[in-house]
Design an enzyme around this catalytic site. Sequence first.
Site, PDB file in Angstrom:
ATOM      1  N   GLU A 131       0.815  -1.218   0.000  1.00 45.21           N
ATOM      2  CA  GLU A 131       0.000   0.000   0.000  1.00 45.21           C
ATOM      3  C   GLU A 131       0.850   1.270   0.000  1.00 45.21           C
ATOM      4  O   GLU A 131       0.461   2.287  -0.598  1.00 45.21           O
ATOM      5  CB  GLU A 131      -0.944   0.012   1.206  1.00 45.21           C
ATOM      6  CG  GLU A 131      -2.046  -1.020   1.139  1.00 45.21           C
ATOM      7  CD  GLU A 131      -1.667  -2.350   1.765  1.00 45.21           C
ATOM      8  OE1 GLU A 131      -2.554  -3.226   1.899  1.00 45.21           O
ATOM      9  OE2 GLU A 131      -0.473  -2.512   2.127  1.00 45.21           O
TER      10      GLU A 131
ATOM     11  N   GLN B 102      -9.321  -5.728  11.915  1.00 42.66           N
ATOM     12  CA  GLN B 102      -8.772  -4.774  10.943  1.00 42.66           C
ATOM     13  C   GLN B 102      -9.431  -3.397  11.049  1.00 42.66           C
ATOM     14  O   GLN B 102      -9.612  -2.695  10.049  1.00 42.66           O
ATOM     15  CB  GLN B 102      -8.862  -5.312   9.519  1.00 42.66           C
ATOM     16  CG  GLN B 102      -7.920  -6.486   9.265  1.00 42.66           C
ATOM     17  CD  GLN B 102      -7.761  -6.848   7.811  1.00 42.66           C
ATOM     18  OE1 GLN B 102      -8.658  -6.642   6.997  1.00 42.66           O
ATOM     19  NE2 GLN B 102      -6.609  -7.406   7.461  1.00 42.66           N
TER      20      GLN B 102
ATOM     21  N   MET C  99      24.060   8.734   3.017  1.00 37.21           N
ATOM     22  CA  MET C  99      24.018  10.047   3.656  1.00 37.21           C
ATOM     23  C   MET C  99      24.260   9.942   5.149  1.00 37.21           C
ATOM     24  O   MET C  99      24.922  10.809   5.751  1.00 37.21           O
ATOM     25  CB  MET C  99      22.677  10.729   3.373  1.00 37.21           C
ATOM     26  CG  MET C  99      22.638  12.193   3.786  1.00 37.21           C
ATOM     27  SD  MET C  99      23.844  13.213   2.886  1.00 37.21           S
ATOM     28  CE  MET C  99      22.972  13.470   1.339  1.00 37.21           C
TER      29      MET C  99
END
Length: 603
Positions: free
Chosen positions: A90, A153, A513
């Site tokens: 998702e 859920q 980084m």
Amino acid sequence: MSERAAKVTPADDEQDDDQITDSAAPDAATDAATESETTTDPVTTGAESVVRALENAGVEYAFGVQGGAIMPVYDALYDSDIYHVTMAHEQGAAHAADAYGIVSGEPGVCLATSGPGATNLVTGIADADMDSDPLLALTGQVPTEFVGNDAFQETDTTGVTTPITKENTFSSDSDRVGSDVSEAFALAREGRPGPTLVDLPKDITNGETDREPDAPDVPDTYEVQERADEEIVAAAAERIENADRPVLLLGGGVIKGEASEACREFAIEHEIPVITTMPGIGSFPEDHELSLEMAGMHGTGYANMAITHCDTLIGIGTRFDDRLTGGIETFAPEAEVIHVDIDPAEISKNIYADYPLVGDAETVVEQLSDAVDESPEAKKWRAQCQQWKSDYSMAYDAPEDEPVQPEFVIEALDEATSDRAIVTTGVGQHQMWACQYWTYTEPRTWVSSHGLGTMGYGLPSAIGARIAADDDQEVVCIDGDGSFLMTLQGLSVAVREDLDITVAVLNNEYIGMVRQWQDAFFDGRHSASDYGWMPEFDKLAEAFGASGFRIDDYDDVAETIDAAIAYDGPSVIDVHIDPDANVYPMVPSGGDNGQFALTEDQL
């Protein structure tokens, strides 16, 4: 988008020879086809009303992952012309929709089920919120009678996402649900763009209704100021005319407000040097002599010098975030600031605006253009800016007997593609090199995560960008090994949809980084930044069904890049770069932009 991702409807798979060889009654067949194309069946459920709202808004593509609570909407999508791209996660659906919105200018749409599906969207929604990208998220929810009962859920999706959405709605009426979606779509693109969300309980989408959704319009109470105050415009114009050292600073709002052309014309007419923020990349051609490119923490030395020494700063569509400004007290210390922004909340939030111009970027630039009668006398200033470009050029060493330098790879990718190629990135060193060493000349060709800085953004955003792009535009994802590892499951989507995407993974076996900062500020203690266990990405790509390539030395670069770009489908180049390569220039966090470092010992 790629022709390989053309829409397919269930009817396409059901044609037989009788349908295409019956020539006895061509007129009847034509009439039947016309009637079929023009007849719209009435909606019967809330889910059908949701899909009708999307269709009425002109939505052509959606990105998502199926699940229990959102299932009624997916069932309604089955008979729709909207092409659904099933993503592998998702978060990837949100990033793909986000990138679709960046490239197309229209809100991207993503879908997820309740609970974990909705919470997996959160990172992508927050990313779109920070960067003011148009996005509509549709989330399934447990039936209303179970809301608040810790049902299977269940998550308070509107509560979780309220801080990161422009507006969100818990839909509680089957007659109203389609109109909720229409309004959310309109709000996502109106004024300052941003993400909106509609939470869809399963009983509401399953519920009966014959109500057609309202048109995709914003509420009457929603107002956006288009034109800036004329008196302030006149005062700002006078300031520009009298400036000795003017600079235009173009932010992401210039691109979102379709103001790039107006800004280019204004800059060229009045010969004002132009700087962009990172979200503003592409708003002004970087190969133009007036361009000083990007400013900020890893901006060019000449852009940062110009901001530090200008006397008039014209900021358009920028929120003056900390990665641009460094220390507030040292940012443009000699300048009077003209700030153009559609959102009044951004005016003087970070940098005080001497001339606050609230309004649509394109409209206000046209107002300024009409009001400025004489160009500023800035010949010496332009010469100074050109001298800084010479003094602080973006040069680098690339000895053939040493590991491949990342800058060389970026320039080779740029050289191998057209000016309209779209670049997407993850977040990290590779993102900065992609900013610095690719020459951008057009808006909506730079797609990256700016405010939130989301690692993993690169591949799913390349999927959304590919689908939104023109067929003749290349899409190149420049990623880092650590960033790519976070969302590489998206390769399954690119392969299934046969998307022509080239991914270049700059592999230094570090979270680069972080390693650079650890070397500079933490005595070289590489805590949890050494990724020496990385897989062979070229072979992993082949396992997914993509084409895999590998670069180990300079002799491989040009030929391998050409082959990867020429491949008609998704390809991945595992580019093994110098693990010690760093990003410079660099302004330490909160530092003075005029005191940028070109080497580690200058930090």
